[in-house]
Enzyme design. Structure first.
Site, short mmCIF file in Angstrom:
data_model
loop_
_atom_site.label_atom_id
_atom_site.label_comp_id
_atom_site.label_asym_id
_atom_site.label_seq_id
_atom_site.Cartn_x
_atom_site.Cartn_y
_atom_site.Cartn_z
N MET A 66 0.65 -1.24 0.05
CA MET A 66 0.13 -0.02 -0.03
C MET A 66 0.85 1.14 0.02
SD MET A 66 -3.43 -1.02 2.00
CE MET A 66 -2.85 -0.70 3.54
N GLY A 67 2.09 1.12 -0.48
CA GLY A 67 2.92 2.19 -0.60
C GLY A 67 3.71 2.51 0.83
N GLY A 121 10.83 -3.10 5.62
CA GLY A 121 10.09 -4.16 5.62
C GLY A 121 9.60 -4.53 3.87
N HIS A 122 9.11 -3.52 3.14
CA HIS A 122 8.97 -3.85 1.75
C HIS A 122 10.05 -3.99 1.02
CE1 HIS A 122 5.67 -0.70 2.95
NE2 HIS A 122 4.98 -2.01 2.67
N GLN A 126 -10.51 -2.64 2.47
CA GLN A 126 -9.72 -3.36 3.51
C GLN A 126 -9.77 -2.38 4.90
OE1 GLN A 126 -5.87 -4.10 1.62
NE2 GLN A 126 -5.03 -4.17 3.63
N LYS A 170 5.04 -10.17 9.26
CA LYS A 170 4.40 -9.49 10.53
C LYS A 170 2.95 -9.65 10.32
CE LYS A 170 3.69 -5.03 10.16
NZ LYS A 170 2.04 -4.63 10.72
N SER A 219 4.01 0.97 8.45
CA SER A 219 3.75 2.35 7.89
C SER A 219 3.19 3.17 8.99
CB SER A 219 2.97 2.21 6.63
OG SER A 219 3.36 1.87 5.61
N ARG A 220 2.40 2.26 9.92
CA ARG A 220 1.48 3.03 10.90
C ARG A 220 2.35 3.54 12.21
NH1 ARG A 220 -2.80 -0.76 9.13
NH2 ARG A 220 -4.23 0.61 8.21
O1 PAF Z 1 -0.13 -5.87 3.56
C1 PAF Z 1 -0.53 -5.01 3.00
O2 PAF Z 1 0.03 -4.01 2.64
C2 PAF Z 1 -1.77 -5.16 2.25
O3 PAF Z 1 -2.83 -5.85 3.03
C3 PAF Z 1 -1.78 -5.71 0.79
C4 PAF Z 1 -1.37 -7.29 1.03
C5 PAF Z 1 -0.85 -4.95 -0.05
C6 PAF Z 1 -3.28 -5.74 0.24
O4 PAF Z 1 -3.90 -4.42 0.18
#
Ligand code: PAF
Length: 288
Positions: A30-31, A36-37, A61, A151, A188-189
């Site tokens: 989600m950017g 982690g990404h 979501q 996570k 991100s939070r």
């Molecule tokens: O983990 C996330 O960032 C989101 O839940 C995902 C898997 C990109 C789906 O929107």
């Protein structure tokens, strides 16, 4: 790195790469890209020939009182970071591009039972939003492999189940949680935390470690260990959502016969919801 917002454009590029025999890896996000990404991307690059990252803040979501509108959107910076880390294709579609003009009327993917426990119980509808968007992303990209952070362990199990149940061929890879030096899981939070909340935040992981130590020392009264873990977390300033010791495959409460456990926890510091988990393998007590 190529950066596109149109799914049709991404599909055309991917069809070409597939024809060239390249193995395609997908990292859905989600950017607000963080370490982690980047660990997901790094693993993707090790195992695949062509890496696709998606950035899409998925409205389905988020609950009505959740942080959809405040969720950090940092596309320009994310683009630079991803390009510097070897991403080949960035897809950042609009909501209409993903769901059409009426997201609320589009087809949903629901995984019974597993999606209703823990985070699913606290955030009704959340996992239907996740499994719906992941199913779409996997269909858009048809990757050989897709990468998810551990996570979000419940999310990882759900995605694996959805892929198996819908006969998809993508391999789902779970990547270890990346942590700050003090143990706080990257998220991100974390950016929402005040200075004092940030100081308390690593106590979530410390609590999990304390529980894992007790189990490693031979304690097996899981309900008692979990309830004292919840008390300690509350004393550390968390409003505890859940803390439980589960079978790592089913997320049912662990019994003495289980050998693979996952300790799951979620709690609020102020308005910020943090989740974390710890996986551990133990010698089960043989059934009598
Ligand atoms: O983990 C996330 O960032 C989101 O839940 C995902 C898997 C990109 C789906 O929107």
């Amino acid at each position: 790195m190529r950066s596109v917002s149109r799914i049709s454009e991404a599909r055309a590029v991917l069809a070409q790469r597939r024809q060239q025999g390249r193995r395609i890896g997908l990292v859905p996000t989600m950017g607000n890209i963080h370490a982690g990404h980047l660990a997901l991307l790094e693993r993707c690059r090790e195992e695949c020939d062509y890496s696709v990252v998606t950035i899409f803040v998925n409205p389905l979501q988020f609950g009505p009182r959740e942080d959809f509108s405040d969720y950090p959107r940092t596309l320009q910076r994310d683009r630079e970071v991803l390009s510097g880390h070897g991403c080949d294709l960035l897809l950042h579609p609009s909501t209409e591009e993903v769901y059409g003009k009426s997201p609320e009327l589009s087809t949903r993917v629901h995984v019974p039972e597993l999606s209703e426990r823990y985070c699913g119980a606290s955030r009704p509808g959340h996992f239907d939003g996740v499994t719906t968007v992941v199913a779409r992303l996997l269909n858009f990209a048809q990757p050989d492999k897709a990468y998810f952070g551990l996570k979000d362990y419940q999310q990882f199990l759900l995605v694996r189940r959805l892929v198996a149940d819908l006969c998809m061929t993508t391999g789902i890879v779970g990547v270890e949680t990346v942590r700050e030096a003090d143990g706080l899981a990257m998220s991100s939070r974390n950016g929402y935390l005040s200075e004092s909340e940030r100081e308390s935040a690593p106590k979530l992981y410390r609590g999990l470690r304390g529980i894992a130590d007790k189990i490693a020392e031979g304690e097996r009264d899981y309900p008692l260990i979990a309830s004292s873990g919840r008390e300690r977390l509350a004393a550390a300033g968390f409003e505890v959502d859940y803390l439980d010791i589960c079978n790592a495959h089913t997320l049912r409460k662990a019994t003495a016969e289980d050998s693979e456990l996952i300790i799951l926890a979620a709690g609020y510091l102020g308005n910020t919801r943090l989740i974390d988990n710890l996986h551990l393998a133990i010698d089960p007590v043989p059934a009598a």
